[in-house]
Enzyme design. Sequence first.
Site, mmCIF file in Angstrom:
data_model
loop_
_atom_site.group_PDB
_atom_site.id
_atom_site.type_symbol
_atom_site.label_atom_id
_atom_site.label_comp_id
_atom_site.label_asym_id
_atom_site.label_seq_id
_atom_site.Cartn_x
_atom_site.Cartn_y
_atom_site.Cartn_z
ATOM 1 N N PRO A 111 0.826 -1.210 0.000
ATOM 2 C CA PRO A 111 0.000 0.000 0.000
ATOM 3 C C PRO A 111 0.860 1.260 0.000
ATOM 4 O O PRO A 111 1.756 1.405 0.819
ATOM 5 C CB PRO A 111 -0.792 -0.122 1.313
ATOM 6 N N GLU A 112 0.617 2.140 -0.963
ATOM 7 C CA GLU A 112 1.324 3.399 -1.035
ATOM 8 C C GLU A 112 0.390 4.522 -0.579
ATOM 9 O O GLU A 112 -0.721 4.255 -0.116
ATOM 10 C CB GLU A 112 1.864 3.620 -2.447
ATOM 11 N N HIS A 160 -4.899 -14.630 8.906
ATOM 12 C CA HIS A 160 -4.090 -13.411 8.900
ATOM 13 C C HIS A 160 -4.812 -12.211 9.518
ATOM 14 O O HIS A 160 -4.322 -11.082 9.411
ATOM 15 C CB HIS A 160 -3.662 -13.069 7.474
ATOM 16 N N ARG A 219 1.822 -10.603 5.736
ATOM 17 C CA ARG A 219 3.283 -10.621 5.899
ATOM 18 C C ARG A 219 3.745 -10.071 7.252
ATOM 19 O O ARG A 219 4.916 -10.188 7.593
ATOM 20 C CB ARG A 219 3.940 -9.820 4.764
ATOM 21 N N ARG A 237 23.038 16.402 -5.754
ATOM 22 C CA ARG A 237 22.788 15.002 -5.405
ATOM 23 C C ARG A 237 23.107 14.089 -6.580
ATOM 24 O O ARG A 237 22.635 14.288 -7.696
ATOM 25 C CB ARG A 237 21.330 14.808 -4.981
#
Length: 272
Positions: A2-3, A91, A111, A153
């Site tokens: 999930p973002e 889960h 997970r 950078r």
Amino acid sequence: MPELPEVETTLRGIESHLVGRSIANVDIRQPKLRWMITPELTTDIVGQEITRLSRRGKYIGIHTAKGTLIVHLGMSGSLYFVPADTPPLFHDHVDFCFTDDNVWLRYTDPRRFGAILWTTEDWREHELIRHLGPEPLSDLFNADMLYARAKGRKVPIKTFIMDSKVVVGVGNIYANEALFKAGIRPDRLAGKISKVRLARLVDCIKVVLAAAIKQGGTTLKDFVGGDGKPGYFKQELAVYGRADKPCIVCGEALKEIRQAQRSTVFCTKCQS
């Protein structure tokens, strides 16, 4: 995993059903997530009324008068409502039960890389949160800011914008998509990109993330929103997951490389 759009979708899906509800019990079947769920959580939060929800990066804050529940969905976690007394599956690690007892908020995480933490201090000063960069959809994330941080950078621009200390919530999927939309190669060094092009990238990041939130996120494997429904932004992906397929703009076969152990897909013709 999930973002930011998936986390924001989850927050919006559960917020109206949580605010004003009081927590009667927390049923913890598996305390060993990324960090152990502490006993203080169950003793402190029971009896507390939820006053509001907020988000910082990929962290959801569930606020009460006594403290804040901090939830991170990790790689595969989700929060959604189930009817009270719904038997848990393997889960399904945590249930938050309410005094009205009609529904429970269930945390599922195959997970177990997510987290459920409790703090009685200002949650924005938590050690996991206080060093985060600006929110990508806020005015603090702009061309001047990105150009200043990119100066000198020598890291690839995709790696740079995925650094949560630079800007929060630009994960792998949306970094791929924003860079394609901006016409910038993901392996270009951040410090070598002009301010004009970085301004374009800022705009594209905002557009891509806003569109993904509107579509309910991107469903990849385990993710569903707070209402239990999948997101639909996957149907609009231009490059992510489309290696060797034709570019939607020029028809050239898309190229895939690995950056920081993540899949990166781009068009060698449209991105430079």
